[in-house]
Design a protein around this motif. Sequence first.
Motif, PDB file in Angstrom:
ATOM      1  N   ARG A 196       0.832  -1.196   0.000  1.00 38.67           N
ATOM      2  CA  ARG A 196       0.000   0.000   0.000  1.00 38.67           C
ATOM      3  C   ARG A 196       0.874   1.256   0.000  1.00 38.67           C
ATOM      4  N   PRO A 197       0.447   2.300  -0.707  1.00 35.12           N
ATOM      5  CA  PRO A 197       1.231   3.540  -0.716  1.00 35.12           C
ATOM      6  C   PRO A 197       0.983   4.356   0.547  1.00 35.12           C
ATOM      7  N   LEU A 198       1.914   5.230   0.872  1.00 33.46           N
ATOM      8  CA  LEU A 198       1.756   6.147   1.999  1.00 33.46           C
ATOM      9  C   LEU A 198       1.888   7.573   1.483  1.00 33.46           C
ATOM     10  N   SER A 199       0.877   8.389   1.767  1.00 31.24           N
ATOM     11  CA  SER A 199       0.887   9.782   1.319  1.00 31.24           C
ATOM     12  C   SER A 199       1.752  10.629   2.248  1.00 31.24           C
ATOM     13  N   THR A 200       1.915  11.899   1.883  1.00 36.60           N
ATOM     14  CA  THR A 200       2.679  12.832   2.721  1.00 36.60           C
ATOM     15  C   THR A 200       2.053  12.940   4.112  1.00 36.60           C
ATOM     16  N   TYR A 216       5.196  17.801   0.971  1.00 39.39           N
ATOM     17  CA  TYR A 216       5.563  16.804  -0.036  1.00 39.39           C
ATOM     18  C   TYR A 216       7.013  16.989  -0.467  1.00 39.39           C
ATOM     19  N   ALA A 217       7.486  18.254  -0.488  1.00 41.73           N
ATOM     20  CA  ALA A 217       8.888  18.500  -0.869  1.00 41.73           C
ATOM     21  C   ALA A 217       9.844  17.807   0.100  1.00 41.73           C
ATOM     22  N   ALA A 258       2.376  10.309  -3.111  1.00 43.87           N
ATOM     23  CA  ALA A 258       2.558   9.116  -2.285  1.00 43.87           C
ATOM     24  C   ALA A 258       3.633   8.217  -2.887  1.00 43.87           C
ATOM     25  N   TYR A 259       4.166   7.339  -2.043  1.00 44.52           N
ATOM     26  CA  TYR A 259       5.159   6.369  -2.494  1.00 44.52           C
ATOM     27  C   TYR A 259       4.821   5.013  -1.875  1.00 44.52           C
ATOM     28  N   PHE A 260       5.303   3.965  -2.508  1.00 40.59           N
ATOM     29  CA  PHE A 260       5.190   2.645  -1.889  1.00 40.59           C
ATOM     30  C   PHE A 260       6.428   1.829  -2.212  1.00 40.59           C
ATOM     31  N   TRP A 261       6.610   0.764  -1.415  1.00 38.53           N
ATOM     32  CA  TRP A 261       7.745  -0.130  -1.646  1.00 38.53           C
ATOM     33  C   TRP A 261       7.252  -1.383  -2.362  1.00 38.53           C
TER      34      TRP A 261
END
Length: 265
Positions: A196-200, A216-217, A258-261
């Motif tokens: 699952r991704p995680l947002s800022t 976000y930066a 957002a990013y996810f692993w």
Amino acid sequence: MATILWVEDQSHWIEKFKPVLEATEFDERPTQVQVFQFAEAACQHIRLADTHTPPDIALLDANMNGNDAAGFSVSRALQRKWPDLPVIYLSEHSGTIIEQEAFEMTGAQDFIAKHQRNIESVLCWRIKSRLRQNSLSQNGQRQASDVLRSGELTLDTTTWEAYWQGRKLMNPSNARRPLPPTPRKILRYLLEASPRPLSTAQIAERLDADLERFSYANYRQHIRTLRLSIEQATGGDGQFMTLCKQGQGIVTFGDEGAYFWKSIG
């Protein structure tokens, strides 16, 4: 305090062994012996006991009050309540079908004959050995649970140190210094949330950071540090950065920053 739950119906055995057990420090702590002379009373005690405070070991007679299965009923109650609790039988029926059934049907760890030479010392040696083995096993499980793994990446959740193929992730700006704490924490949260991704906002919450200051930066900069650190650990030929762009490793998700692993391979 080491606690022994002992089920034994014959008073003379209790009088013989209980003082010996209580006088022995099995794990460098005073010993408490809880004795039950009836299997039914022991089973009721086990049913009502706190799941989180098990005894350290159970010592069971097999045949009690003429019932060959009395000890086995206690053993089954123990297994239902505390599956990892070591169980030793202390019985007059060594070498019989009762001993065979204790090992094959109830998961006994040991079976000690009451009528043997130097029985008091034998009993204490065997209990110490079983407690030591159980302690080593629990330590091993605890250590394994302290490490997050995903492919070639591992992260020790106690020290927060991360490794790629066993090589410690370092600061991409100074390879002699470890990866900064915040990127390491973010990596842990991504691993725990994967896929699952995680947002800022979600990362800021986990970091206990002020959203007005953690933008976000900031998130993007920490992700860049993480990617470069792993890239550095893989040899710095651009392979990891390429994989991230192709949807593996640390991956950008959606339009909300957002990013996810995603595990590589």
